[in-house]
Design a protein around this motif. Structure first.
Motif, PDB file in Angstrom:
ATOM      1  N   ASP A   1       1.064  -1.171  -0.088  1.00  0.00           N
ATOM      2  CA  ASP A   1      -0.006  -0.072  -0.106  1.00  0.00           C
ATOM      3  C   ASP A   1       0.951   1.284   0.253  1.00  0.00           C
TER       4      ASP A   1
ATOM      5  N   LYS B   1       1.075   4.252  -3.005  1.00  0.00           N
ATOM      6  CA  LYS B   1       0.802   5.522  -2.666  1.00  0.00           C
ATOM      7  C   LYS B   1       2.033   6.453  -3.101  1.00  0.00           C
TER       8      LYS B   1
ATOM      9  N   GLU C   1       1.753   6.590  -6.996  1.00  0.00           N
ATOM     10  CA  GLU C   1       0.578   7.441  -7.382  1.00  0.00           C
ATOM     11  C   GLU C   1       1.382   9.199  -7.267  1.00  0.00           C
ATOM     12  N   ASN C   2       1.672   9.232  -6.044  1.00  0.00           N
ATOM     13  CA  ASN C   2       2.604  10.583  -6.003  1.00  0.00           C
ATOM     14  C   ASN C   2       3.453  11.094  -6.908  1.00  0.00           C
TER      15      ASN C   2
END
Length: 378
Positions: A343, A347, A350-351
């Motif tokens: 996870d 994240k 995605e950033n």
């Protein structure tokens, strides 16, 4: 070639694999500029002339090694002479020099034309990257930078860190443009890292396999680490050691020298990309390699060394992990944390994509390049 909107680029490689100069040349050609690249084919594997639309590549096929040695230096002088003679066959308004080794040649061509052409110094790397093994390299670097202030009409750099550095030593900020070596906007991410049933956490390092890049520290940190595989591709002085370790440890794999297309294909399958320049000289501190942004565009977390400008970007946009590469225990802990936290990896990925789409993409850099040209000649 007409003088109107005509550019001569100088490049000390064959203009086949160096992505940044080709992207800039194609961007200019697309906007109606006539672009000619004088390039040096040291392996004599490329055609002497290549023409595509507004882009002409004219190569000197002269065999010589890469690196800092006497044969390379002699070859460089011969390339300078060839560029000087060949340049008189063409008309151009701008000399665009890629890196320090070509900037000095650009100065010669500008002086030969009595200063009637504009000179752009495209500083991919700090000049020390080409001179650190030469005697009196500090003096030579200072001389190059002094000449850049005097003769350069525009200085292109790869990030804001270079802007701050150059402005502190007397370069006017208005002459400096940041054009980063970044990919186009990200279309989709690589969220394979979010698959909790994945058997292996794959790290992919490509580039110079040397201690200067911290590869020895990376190998030491992940050797024997359960559930983690390290793939390495490239050349360098650590290859013999790497081959020995590959035979002893199942999670170390050396792929040899692979093509850009093979790299692009493999990137889509990995979980972590190290972008390692050990921050032990000014060039390594300021560098932002293309692999940093390529990883971000694919939604892959990056591992970068503390004390580098890369670390500034990674911390600000939370797209990877920053670690002291001299502390292999901490490197091992960082890799283990990511390997067990899909996870978190998702994240961070995605950033990275968000930062690429909003700030670090070629569409933005291309506009800056054209604006730079238009500002002082057209």
């Amino acid at each position: 070639m007409k003088a109107e909107k005509s550019v001569m680029m100088l490049l000390s490689n064959p203009a086949t694999h160096d992505v940044r100069p080709l992207k800039e040349a194609l961007a200019l050609a697309k906007r109606g500029f006539k672009v000619m690249i004088l390039s040096w084919d040291r392996e004599r594997n490329s055609p002497r002339l290549s023409l595509s639309g507004n882009l002409l590549i004219h190569r000197l096929n002269l065999r010589a090694p890469y690196g800092q040695n006497i044969r390379t230096f002699i070859g460089l002088l011969l390339f300078y002479a060839w560029c000087t003679i060949t340049s008189f066959l063409y008309k151009f308004q701008v000399i665009h020099c890629h890196d320090a080794d070509m900037f000095l040649c650009g100065v010669i061509l500008k002086i030969a034309r009595l200063g009637r052409v504009k000179l752009i110094y495209d500083m991919h790397d700090h000049p020390i990257a080409f001179l650190d093994r030469f005697p009196m390299h500090d003096f030579i670097v200072k001389t190059i930078l002094s000449m850049a202030k005097k003769y350069g009409d525009s200085i292109i750099v790869v990030n804001e860190g270079f802007v701050d550095y150059l402005s502190k030593i007397g370069f006017p900020r208005e002459k400096i443009t940041v054009i980063m070596n970044v990919p186009p906007k990200a279309i989709r991410g690589n969220f394979r890292v979010s698959n909790k049933n994945q058997d292996k956490f794959i790290i992919f390092y490509y580039g110079d396999i040397s201690a200067q890049r911290g590869v020895d520290k990376l190998i030491e940190a992940v050797t024997g680490l359960e559930g983690v595989e390290l793939f390495l591709a490239g050349r360098g002085d650590l290859v013999p050691l790497l081959k020995n370790l590959e035979n002893r440890y199942k999670n170390i794999k050396y792929l040899g020298w692979i093509s850009i297309s093979e790299i692009d294909s493999l990137i889509k399958k990995v979980n972590l990309i190290p972008s390692l320049y050990m921050p032990d000289n000014i060039n390594h501190i300021l560098a932002t390699p293309g692999k940093l942004f390529m990883a971000m565009a694919h939604g892959i977390p990056v591992l970068v060394p503390e004390g580098s400008y890369q670390a500034v970007i990674v911390k600000k946009y939370e797209c990877g992990i920053v670690v002291d590469m001299n502390d292999t225990v901490k490197v091992r802990e960082a890799v283990s944390k990511l390997a067990s936290s899909p996870d978190l990896c998702k994240k961070l990925g995605e950033n990275g994509i968000k930062a690429i789409n909003e700030l670090f993409n070629w569409q933005i850099m291309e506009k800056r390049l054209i604006r730079t040209y238009n500002s002082f000649i057209f």
